[in-house]
Design an enzyme around this catalytic site. Structure first.
Site, short mmCIF file in Angstrom:
data_model
loop_
_atom_site.label_atom_id
_atom_site.label_comp_id
_atom_site.label_asym_id
_atom_site.label_seq_id
_atom_site.Cartn_x
_atom_site.Cartn_y
_atom_site.Cartn_z
N GLN A 78 -0.80 1.80 3.91
CA GLN A 78 -1.54 2.00 5.16
C GLN A 78 -1.62 3.49 5.47
O GLN A 78 -0.88 4.00 6.29
CB GLN A 78 -0.83 1.25 6.28
CG GLN A 78 -1.53 1.28 7.60
CD GLN A 78 -2.64 0.29 7.69
OE1 GLN A 78 -2.50 -0.83 7.27
NE2 GLN A 78 -3.75 0.71 8.25
N PHE A 79 -2.53 4.20 4.79
CA PHE A 79 -2.62 5.65 4.98
C PHE A 79 -3.00 6.02 6.41
O PHE A 79 -2.68 7.11 6.89
CB PHE A 79 -3.61 6.28 3.98
CG PHE A 79 -5.06 6.03 4.29
CD1 PHE A 79 -5.78 6.94 5.04
CD2 PHE A 79 -5.69 4.88 3.84
CE1 PHE A 79 -7.13 6.72 5.32
CE2 PHE A 79 -7.02 4.65 4.11
CZ PHE A 79 -7.74 5.58 4.86
N THR A 80 -3.62 5.12 7.14
CA THR A 80 -4.04 5.42 8.52
C THR A 80 -2.86 5.59 9.48
O THR A 80 -3.05 6.05 10.60
CB THR A 80 -5.02 4.37 9.06
OG1 THR A 80 -4.37 3.08 9.07
CG2 THR A 80 -6.28 4.30 8.22
#
Length: 150
Positions: A78-80
């Site tokens: 989940q890079f966000t």
């Protein structure tokens, strides 16, 4: 490394119409990675998640870990989680590690969590468009950042 940990009674990950991960009771872990993350972050965060006492014991008190509750886990990249929203309305993801750094760290984290739990951990697919479904049990949601361990 930053993790959003959700205690679930059910969770699944679907990619292009195919369900690639599915658990009943356990944890859904959304994992964000930065370039500065190390093996030390992996080991510390994995142990913290595996031993986090957020499952109810016989008395109904949150006093049991994923290990002792015999629950399962799904880890989703989940890079966000490293979005910066300081300027304007469009988030910047510049802090998030690029795939050449993030993928090996993500895979190492999953491997370490499997070692700590003594069982296999299900995953999404790094970089894929995933549909994540969950029933948050409690709700219990915990955010842990390995850079804030002291």
């Amino acid at each position: 490394m930053k993790a959003v940990i959700q205690r679930v009674s059910q969770a699944s990950v679907t990619i292009a119409g195919n369900k690639v991960a599915n658990i009943s009771n356990g944890l859904l872990v959304l994992l964000g990675i930065v370039a500065e993350d190390t093996q030390e972050d992996i080991v510390w965060l994995s142990k913290k998640i595996a031993n986090l006492r957020i499952f109810e014991d016989e008395a109904g008190v949150m006093n049991t870990s994923l290990i002792t509750s015999e629950g399962d886990a799904i880890v989703v990249s989940q890079f966000t989680l490293y979005a910066s929203t300081k300027k304007g309305n469009r988030p910047s993801y510049i802090k998030a590690a690029k795939p050449d750094i993030a993928i090996p760290l993500y895979e190492a984290f999953v491997g370490q969590l499997e070692t700590d739990l003594g069982k296999s951990v299900q995953t999404g697919e790094f970089g894929a468009d995933m549909k994540v479904e969950l029933i948050n049990d409690g709700p219990v949601t915990i955010i842990i950042d390995s850079k804030n361990k002291e």
